[in-house]
Design a protein around this motif. Structure first.
Motif, PDB file in Angstrom:
ATOM      1  N   PHE A   1       0.767  -1.085   0.178  1.00  0.00           N
ATOM      2  CA  PHE A   1       0.141   0.208  -0.019  1.00  0.00           C
ATOM      3  C   PHE A   1       0.708   1.111   0.068  1.00  0.00           C
ATOM      4  CE2 PHE A   1      -2.366  -3.351   1.765  1.00  0.00           C
ATOM      5  CZ  PHE A   1      -3.631  -3.425   1.185  1.00  0.00           C
ATOM      6  N   PRO A   2       0.435   2.476  -0.193  1.00  0.00           N
ATOM      7  CA  PRO A   2       1.091   3.663  -0.212  1.00  0.00           C
ATOM      8  C   PRO A   2       1.955   3.877   0.948  1.00  0.00           C
ATOM      9  CG  PRO A   2      -1.170   3.958  -1.298  1.00  0.00           C
ATOM     10  CD  PRO A   2      -0.972   2.545  -0.850  1.00  0.00           C
ATOM     11  N   ASP A   3       1.363   3.290   2.060  1.00  0.00           N
ATOM     12  CA  ASP A   3       2.174   3.378   3.362  1.00  0.00           C
ATOM     13  C   ASP A   3       2.903   2.430   3.772  1.00  0.00           C
ATOM     14  OD1 ASP A   3      -0.083   2.076   3.820  1.00  0.00           O
ATOM     15  OD2 ASP A   3      -0.860   3.026   5.564  1.00  0.00           O
ATOM     16  N   GLY A   4       3.026   1.295   2.979  1.00  0.00           N
ATOM     17  CA  GLY A   4       3.891   0.233   3.290  1.00  0.00           C
ATOM     18  C   GLY A   4       3.241  -1.020   2.993  1.00  0.00           C
ATOM     19  N   HIS A   5       4.028  -2.111   3.553  1.00  0.00           N
ATOM     20  CA  HIS A   5       3.221  -3.643   3.405  1.00  0.00           C
ATOM     21  C   HIS A   5       2.479  -3.744   4.625  1.00  0.00           C
ATOM     22  CE1 HIS A   5       3.633  -8.117   3.186  1.00  0.00           C
ATOM     23  NE2 HIS A   5       3.857  -7.577   2.004  1.00  0.00           N
ATOM     24  N   ASP A   6       1.359  -4.520   4.167  1.00  0.00           N
ATOM     25  CA  ASP A   6       0.357  -4.589   5.085  1.00  0.00           C
ATOM     26  C   ASP A   6      -0.552  -6.030   4.866  1.00  0.00           C
ATOM     27  OD1 ASP A   6      -1.718  -4.867   6.969  1.00  0.00           O
ATOM     28  OD2 ASP A   6      -1.997  -2.244   6.937  1.00  0.00           O
ATOM     29  N   LEU A   7      -0.447  -7.048   5.736  1.00  0.00           N
ATOM     30  CA  LEU A   7      -1.360  -8.269   5.416  1.00  0.00           C
ATOM     31  C   LEU A   7      -2.691  -8.332   6.303  1.00  0.00           C
ATOM     32  CD1 LEU A   7       1.579 -10.586   4.883  1.00  0.00           C
ATOM     33  CD2 LEU A   7       0.170  -9.191   3.241  1.00  0.00           C
ATOM     34  N   THR A   8      -3.003  -7.344   6.962  1.00  0.00           N
ATOM     35  CA  THR A   8      -4.216  -7.171   7.768  1.00  0.00           C
ATOM     36  C   THR A   8      -5.667  -7.544   6.901  1.00  0.00           C
ATOM     37  OG1 THR A   8      -4.525  -4.779   7.783  1.00  0.00           O
ATOM     38  CG2 THR A   8      -3.330  -5.645   9.714  1.00  0.00           C
ATOM     39  N   ALA A   9      -6.383  -8.196   7.481  1.00  0.00           N
ATOM     40  CA  ALA A   9      -7.792  -8.414   6.635  1.00  0.00           C
ATOM     41  C   ALA A   9      -8.244  -7.490   5.986  1.00  0.00           C
ATOM     42  CB  ALA A   9      -8.673  -9.373   7.554  1.00  0.00           C
ATOM     43  N   SER A  10      -8.507  -6.275   6.700  1.00  0.00           N
ATOM     44  CA  SER A  10      -9.316  -5.028   6.302  1.00  0.00           C
ATOM     45  C   SER A  10      -8.446  -4.469   5.016  1.00  0.00           C
ATOM     46  CB  SER A  10      -9.485  -4.156   7.288  1.00  0.00           C
ATOM     47  OG  SER A  10      -8.279  -3.519   7.792  1.00  0.00           O
ATOM     48  N   ARG A  11      -7.266  -4.468   5.023  1.00  0.00           N
ATOM     49  CA  ARG A  11      -6.487  -3.872   4.059  1.00  0.00           C
ATOM     50  C   ARG A  11      -6.458  -4.677   3.009  1.00  0.00           C
ATOM     51  NH1 ARG A  11      -3.031   0.240   5.577  1.00  0.00           N
ATOM     52  NH2 ARG A  11      -3.160   1.098   3.277  1.00  0.00           N
ATOM     53  N   LEU A  12      -6.064  -6.100   2.978  1.00  0.00           N
ATOM     54  CA  LEU A  12      -6.508  -7.023   1.897  1.00  0.00           C
ATOM     55  C   LEU A  12      -7.618  -6.813   1.059  1.00  0.00           C
ATOM     56  CD1 LEU A  12      -4.252 -10.002   3.098  1.00  0.00           C
ATOM     57  CD2 LEU A  12      -3.532  -8.473   1.861  1.00  0.00           C
ATOM     58  N   ARG A  13      -8.770  -6.797   1.837  1.00  0.00           N
ATOM     59  CA  ARG A  13      -9.991  -7.026   1.491  1.00  0.00           C
ATOM     60  C   ARG A  13     -10.274  -5.637   0.721  1.00  0.00           C
ATOM     61  NH1 ARG A  13     -14.664  -9.526   1.854  1.00  0.00           N
ATOM     62  NH2 ARG A  13     -16.734  -8.238   1.360  1.00  0.00           N
ATOM     63  N   GLU A  14      -9.990  -4.594   1.075  1.00  0.00           N
ATOM     64  CA  GLU A  14      -9.947  -3.245   0.591  1.00  0.00           C
ATOM     65  C   GLU A  14      -9.145  -3.331  -0.894  1.00  0.00           C
ATOM     66  OE1 GLU A  14      -7.664   1.077   1.014  1.00  0.00           O
ATOM     67  OE2 GLU A  14      -8.193  -0.173   2.875  1.00  0.00           O
TER      68      GLU A  14
ATOM     69  N   LEU B   1      -3.005 -13.280  -5.337  1.00  0.00           N
ATOM     70  CA  LEU B   1      -1.603 -13.544  -4.572  1.00  0.00           C
ATOM     71  C   LEU B   1      -1.590 -12.794  -3.404  1.00  0.00           C
ATOM     72  CD1 LEU B   1       0.433 -14.620  -7.723  1.00  0.00           C
ATOM     73  CD2 LEU B   1      -1.333 -16.001  -6.524  1.00  0.00           C
ATOM     74  N   LEU B   2      -0.949 -13.356  -2.344  1.00  0.00           N
ATOM     75  CA  LEU B   2      -0.305 -12.599  -1.285  1.00  0.00           C
ATOM     76  C   LEU B   2       1.123 -11.964  -1.845  1.00  0.00           C
ATOM     77  CD1 LEU B   2      -0.926 -14.383   1.982  1.00  0.00           C
ATOM     78  CD2 LEU B   2      -1.838 -12.159   1.374  1.00  0.00           C
ATOM     79  N   HIS B   3       1.155 -10.791  -1.755  1.00  0.00           N
ATOM     80  CA  HIS B   3       2.526 -10.171  -2.615  1.00  0.00           C
ATOM     81  C   HIS B   3       3.438 -10.165  -1.431  1.00  0.00           C
ATOM     82  CE1 HIS B   3       3.768  -6.896  -5.583  1.00  0.00           C
ATOM     83  NE2 HIS B   3       4.586  -7.920  -5.483  1.00  0.00           N
ATOM     84  N   ASN B   4       4.578 -10.714  -1.627  1.00  0.00           N
ATOM     85  CA  ASN B   4       5.885 -10.947  -0.845  1.00  0.00           C
ATOM     86  C   ASN B   4       5.480 -10.816   0.652  1.00  0.00           C
ATOM     87  OD1 ASN B   4       7.061 -10.488  -3.087  1.00  0.00           O
ATOM     88  ND2 ASN B   4       8.408  -8.708  -2.509  1.00  0.00           N
TER      89      ASN B   4
END
Length: 277
Positions: free
Chosen positions: A71-84, A101-104
């Motif tokens: 994301f623009p503010d960095g890497h984030d694998l939380t459910a809300s961000r992935l769904r967004e 795919l989950l990215h890195n």
């Protein structure tokens, strides 16, 4: 690799370094390349919209793989961000991606297992057709399980992959048991890199098989590790045609076996010397 196996080797046109181009997409279809690889963050987070605009009606003729996690503010694998990101992907592409795919995930390994659960839910909810993992360096993921085998696992492939990364990729594949193992970055950057003029991958070809060094390097990438498809970027239609031709080249399995033995021996020596130091 036998010629008979060539029909199972597929090219996925990668869009990491190149903006989508309508004529290149048309050329890809003419060459039999019907799959694209992109990501939520490509093109400064405008890649999906650029692809939809450039492809137009052609888009429905491609199998689309994309990735979420940056994301623009960095890497984030939380459910809300992935769904967004997944929902925005569907909106911008105008259709559900074939593979998400989950990215890195190795950038946030502690979140790996929960992120896999999120991806499974996204698939089950119809936000993507299949789900998977794309990892540049699988080593941090080896200690974390996935709730179920991913449909796709994408890893680096080819002669440029460091031994430790290649070994970890094969270990991760054996652990996760993905439905399909795919490769990426077969040239370790660019096919125009001077290394491909200095190194001679044609030594890996079966006897009497003629190929350029670039074609041979690409053919070998399907065996290091053994993958069904390779994502590769190009903006040149002639280069794309050469890569398609390379999928029909025979690789000498004996030479591949010798190469694997040599690099693992070297890795063992380096590890021993490192311990002594």
């Amino acid at each position: 690799m036998r010629a008979a196996d060539a029909e199972h080797r597929r090219i996925i046109l990668g869009l990491y370094r190149n903006a989508p181009d309508h004529e290149l997409l048309r050329a890809a279809l003419r060459s039999g390349v019907t799959a694209l690889d992109t990501a939520y963050n490509y093109g400064g987070f405008t890649g999906h919209r650029q692809l939809a605009e450039a492809a137009g009606p052609l888009l429905e003729r491609f199998d689309i793989t994309t990735k979420v996690g940056f994301f623009p503010d960095g890497h984030d694998l939380t459910a809300s961000r992935l769904r967004e990101a997944a929902l925005r992907t569907v909106d911008e592409l105008g259709s559900v991606p074939d593979t998400l795919l989950l990215h890195n995930p190795e950038n946030s390994p502690a979140w790996f297992t929960s992120a896999c659960r999120t991806m499974i839910r996204l698939r089950d909810q119809g936000i993507c057709r299949t789900w998977g993992i794309s990892t540049w360096d699988p080593r941090p993921l080896l200690d974390y399980p996935s709730p179920e085998p991913p449909d796709v696992l994408m890893v680096r492939c080819g002669l440029s992959v460091p031994t430790a990364v290649l070994t970890a990729a094969e270990e991760l594949a054996a652990s996760l048991r993905p439905g399909e193992l795919r490769g990426m970055a077969p040239f370790g950057g660019s096919w125009a890199d001077p290394v491909w003029s200095a190194v001679d991958p044609t030594l890996f070809m079966s006897p009497n098989r003629k190929a350029s060094r670039v074609e041979a390097a690409f053919a070998v990438a399907f065996d290091l590790p053994r993958v069904a498809a390779v994502a590769v970027g190009t903006s040149h239609t002639e280069h794309l045609r050469n890569l398609v031709a390379a999928t029909y080249l025979d690789v000498n399995p004996r030479v591949i076996t010798q190469y694997r033995s040599l690099i693992h021996q070297r890795a063992s020596v380096e590890e021993t010397e490192g311990v002594k130091a």
